[in-house]
Design a protein around this motif. Structure first.
Motif, PDB file in Angstrom:
ATOM      1  N   MET A   1       0.857  -1.164   0.000  1.00  9.71           N
ATOM      2  CA  MET A   1       0.000   0.000   0.000  1.00  9.71           C
ATOM      3  C   MET A   1       0.904   1.228   0.000  1.00  9.71           C
ATOM      4  O   MET A   1       1.846   1.301   0.780  1.00  9.71           O
ATOM      5  CB  MET A   1      -0.881  -0.051   1.254  1.00  9.71           C
ATOM      6  N   GLY A   2       0.611   2.159  -0.881  1.00  9.76           N
ATOM      7  CA  GLY A   2       1.429   3.360  -0.997  1.00  9.76           C
ATOM      8  C   GLY A   2       1.225   4.336   0.147  1.00  9.76           C
ATOM      9  O   GLY A   2       0.234   4.276   0.885  1.00  9.76           O
ATOM     10  N   ILE A   3       2.167   5.239   0.288  1.00 11.07           N
ATOM     11  CA  ILE A   3       2.146   6.212   1.383  1.00 11.07           C
ATOM     12  C   ILE A   3       0.924   7.127   1.306  1.00 11.07           C
ATOM     13  O   ILE A   3       0.339   7.480   2.322  1.00 11.07           O
ATOM     14  CB  ILE A   3       3.475   7.024   1.449  1.00 11.07           C
ATOM     15  N   ARG A   4       0.491   7.512   0.095  1.00 13.67           N
ATOM     16  CA  ARG A   4      -0.684   8.395  -0.017  1.00 13.67           C
ATOM     17  C   ARG A   4      -1.952   7.658   0.401  1.00 13.67           C
ATOM     18  O   ARG A   4      -2.835   8.240   1.038  1.00 13.67           O
ATOM     19  CB  ARG A   4      -0.809   8.952  -1.431  1.00 13.67           C
ATOM     20  N   THR A   5      -2.021   6.378   0.096  1.00 13.90           N
ATOM     21  CA  THR A   5      -3.172   5.577   0.534  1.00 13.90           C
ATOM     22  C   THR A   5      -3.158   5.453   2.049  1.00 13.90           C
ATOM     23  O   THR A   5      -4.174   5.649   2.710  1.00 13.90           O
ATOM     24  CB  THR A   5      -3.150   4.173  -0.115  1.00 13.90           C
ATOM     25  N   ARG A   6      -2.005   5.135   2.615  1.00 14.90           N
ATOM     26  CA  ARG A   6      -1.879   5.021   4.079  1.00 14.90           C
ATOM     27  C   ARG A   6      -2.280   6.328   4.760  1.00 14.90           C
ATOM     28  O   ARG A   6      -2.997   6.327   5.756  1.00 14.90           O
ATOM     29  CB  ARG A   6      -0.457   4.668   4.482  1.00 14.90           C
ATOM     30  N   SER A   7      -1.826   7.429   4.211  1.00 11.88           N
ATOM     31  CA  SER A   7      -2.134   8.738   4.785  1.00 11.88           C
ATOM     32  C   SER A   7      -3.633   9.044   4.701  1.00 11.88           C
ATOM     33  O   SER A   7      -4.230   9.536   5.660  1.00 11.88           O
ATOM     34  CB  SER A   7      -1.329   9.813   4.055  1.00 11.88           C
ATOM     35  N   ALA A   8      -4.248   8.729   3.558  1.00 11.65           N
ATOM     36  CA  ALA A   8      -5.691   8.966   3.396  1.00 11.65           C
ATOM     37  C   ALA A   8      -6.489   8.117   4.374  1.00 11.65           C
ATOM     38  O   ALA A   8      -7.470   8.588   4.961  1.00 11.65           O
ATOM     39  CB  ALA A   8      -6.106   8.684   1.957  1.00 11.65           C
ATOM     40  N   ALA A  10      -5.385   6.909   7.248  1.00  8.96           N
ATOM     41  CA  ALA A  10      -5.081   7.350   8.613  1.00  8.96           C
ATOM     42  C   ALA A  10      -5.999   8.497   9.037  1.00  8.96           C
ATOM     43  O   ALA A  10      -6.343   8.619  10.218  1.00  8.96           O
ATOM     44  CB  ALA A  10      -3.618   7.766   8.723  1.00  8.96           C
ATOM     45  N   ARG A  11      -6.438   9.310   8.077  1.00  9.12           N
ATOM     46  CA  ARG A  11      -7.370  10.403   8.383  1.00  9.12           C
ATOM     47  C   ARG A  11      -8.674   9.867   8.963  1.00  9.12           C
ATOM     48  O   ARG A  11      -9.407  10.580   9.633  1.00  9.12           O
ATOM     49  CB  ARG A  11      -7.683  11.206   7.115  1.00  9.12           C
ATOM     50  N   HIS A  12      -8.965   8.591   8.677  1.00  4.46           N
ATOM     51  CA  HIS A  12     -10.194   7.961   9.167  1.00  4.46           C
ATOM     52  C   HIS A  12      -9.899   6.974  10.293  1.00  4.46           C
ATOM     53  O   HIS A  12     -10.746   6.141  10.625  1.00  4.46           O
ATOM     54  CB  HIS A  12     -10.908   7.252   8.010  1.00  4.46           C
ATOM     55  N   GLY A  13      -8.692   7.047  10.832  1.00  6.14           N
ATOM     56  CA  GLY A  13      -8.321   6.178  11.945  1.00  6.14           C
ATOM     57  C   GLY A  13      -8.006   4.748  11.540  1.00  6.14           C
ATOM     58  O   GLY A  13      -8.044   3.845  12.373  1.00  6.14           O
ATOM     59  N   LEU A  14      -7.696   4.536  10.278  1.00  8.89           N
ATOM     60  CA  LEU A  14      -7.416   3.189   9.785  1.00  8.89           C
ATOM     61  C   LEU A  14      -5.932   3.014   9.489  1.00  8.89           C
ATOM     62  O   LEU A  14      -5.340   3.835   8.804  1.00  8.89           O
ATOM     63  CB  LEU A  14      -8.214   2.921   8.505  1.00  8.89           C
ATOM     64  N   THR A  15      -5.359   1.938   9.998  1.00  7.97           N
ATOM     65  CA  THR A  15      -3.964   1.599   9.704  1.00  7.97           C
ATOM     66  C   THR A  15      -3.867   0.089   9.517  1.00  7.97           C
ATOM     67  O   THR A  15      -4.615  -0.669  10.136  1.00  7.97           O
ATOM     68  CB  THR A  15      -3.012   2.012  10.839  1.00  7.97           C
ATOM     69  N   SER A 114     -10.874   8.482  -0.288  1.00  5.51           N
ATOM     70  CA  SER A 114     -11.111   7.802   0.989  1.00  5.51           C
ATOM     71  C   SER A 114     -12.352   8.359   1.681  1.00  5.51           C
ATOM     72  O   SER A 114     -13.095   7.608   2.319  1.00  5.51           O
ATOM     73  CB  SER A 114      -9.882   7.881   1.901  1.00  5.51           C
ATOM     74  N   ASP A 115     -12.612   9.653   1.528  1.00  4.72           N
ATOM     75  CA  ASP A 115     -13.828  10.243   2.103  1.00  4.72           C
ATOM     76  C   ASP A 115     -15.071   9.642   1.443  1.00  4.72           C
ATOM     77  O   ASP A 115     -16.043   9.302   2.109  1.00  4.72           O
ATOM     78  CB  ASP A 115     -13.841  11.762   1.921  1.00  4.72           C
ATOM     79  N   GLU A 116     -15.024   9.531   0.130  1.00  6.44           N
ATOM     80  CA  GLU A 116     -16.138   8.962  -0.618  1.00  6.44           C
ATOM     81  C   GLU A 116     -16.350   7.494  -0.234  1.00  6.44           C
ATOM     82  O   GLU A 116     -17.488   7.049   0.001  1.00  6.44           O
ATOM     83  CB  GLU A 116     -15.876   9.076  -2.112  1.00  6.44           C
ATOM     84  N   LEU A 117     -15.265   6.745  -0.160  1.00  2.00           N
ATOM     85  CA  LEU A 117     -15.360   5.339   0.220  1.00  2.00           C
ATOM     86  C   LEU A 117     -15.944   5.181   1.621  1.00  2.00           C
ATOM     87  O   LEU A 117     -16.766   4.289   1.866  1.00  2.00           O
ATOM     88  CB  LEU A 117     -13.990   4.667   0.143  1.00  2.00           C
ATOM     89  N   ARG A 118     -15.548   6.050   2.519  1.00  2.00           N
ATOM     90  CA  ARG A 118     -16.058   5.974   3.897  1.00  2.00           C
ATOM     91  C   ARG A 118     -17.579   6.109   3.914  1.00  2.00           C
ATOM     92  O   ARG A 118     -18.273   5.351   4.588  1.00  2.00           O
ATOM     93  CB  ARG A 118     -15.420   7.045   4.758  1.00  2.00           C
ATOM     94  N   LEU A 119     -18.101   7.060   3.162  1.00  2.00           N
ATOM     95  CA  LEU A 119     -19.553   7.265   3.120  1.00  2.00           C
ATOM     96  C   LEU A 119     -20.274   6.072   2.493  1.00  2.00           C
ATOM     97  O   LEU A 119     -21.305   5.611   2.994  1.00  2.00           O
ATOM     98  CB  LEU A 119     -19.884   8.541   2.352  1.00  2.00           C
TER      99      LEU A 119
END
Length: 129
Positions: A1-8, A10-15, A114-119
């Motif tokens: 998983m790339g760093i931008r995916t990890r960072s996105a 992490a904004r939702h508390g996922l690691t 990631s915001d869209e996926l969360r919803l």
């Protein structure tokens, strides 16, 4: 998983530092009641490479919109039956179903995705629970 995916995420508390992607296998289809994809291209791939999973494979957008939500005491609580009632294998994938992969985009693109996926996942979860 790339760093931008990890960072996105992490904004939702996922690691998940142990995540490793792999190709979908026939045994995965045999064990599933539902397969969720993100875009029409994925749906076409599934129909070509795992046709046995076609009746249980749908886009996240379609499932979040169309899967019947459980109602208290409802006879429709069997997920397999509710998914098959959608007749997903008979539906042509539509452009509105695509969730755009941020791919080589900037961090903001990954965050938006990631915001869209969360919803969408929250709505699907509501329908599954």
């Amino acid at each position: 998983m790339g760093i931008r995916t990890r960072s996105a995420l992490a904004r939702h508390g996922l690691t998940d530092h142990a995540h490793r992607s792999r190709q979908f296998r026939a045994t995965d289809a045999a064990e599933a009641d539902l397969v969720v994809v993100m875009e029409p291209l994925h749906l076409h791939w599934m129909r070509r490479n795992a046709p046995e999973a076609a009746p249980i494979t749908g886009s996240l957008r379609r499932l979040a919109r169309d899967l019947a939500a459980l109602k208290g005491g409802s006879a429709g609580h069997d997920l397999g039956r509710r998914v098959r009632a959608l007749e997903l294998d008979a539906l042509a994938p539509e452009a509105w179903e695509e969730i755009v992969d941020p791919g080589a985009g900037e961090q903001e693109d990954f965050d938006r995705c990631s915001d869209e996926l969360r919803l969408l996942v929250a709505e699907l979860h509501r329908r599954l629970a």
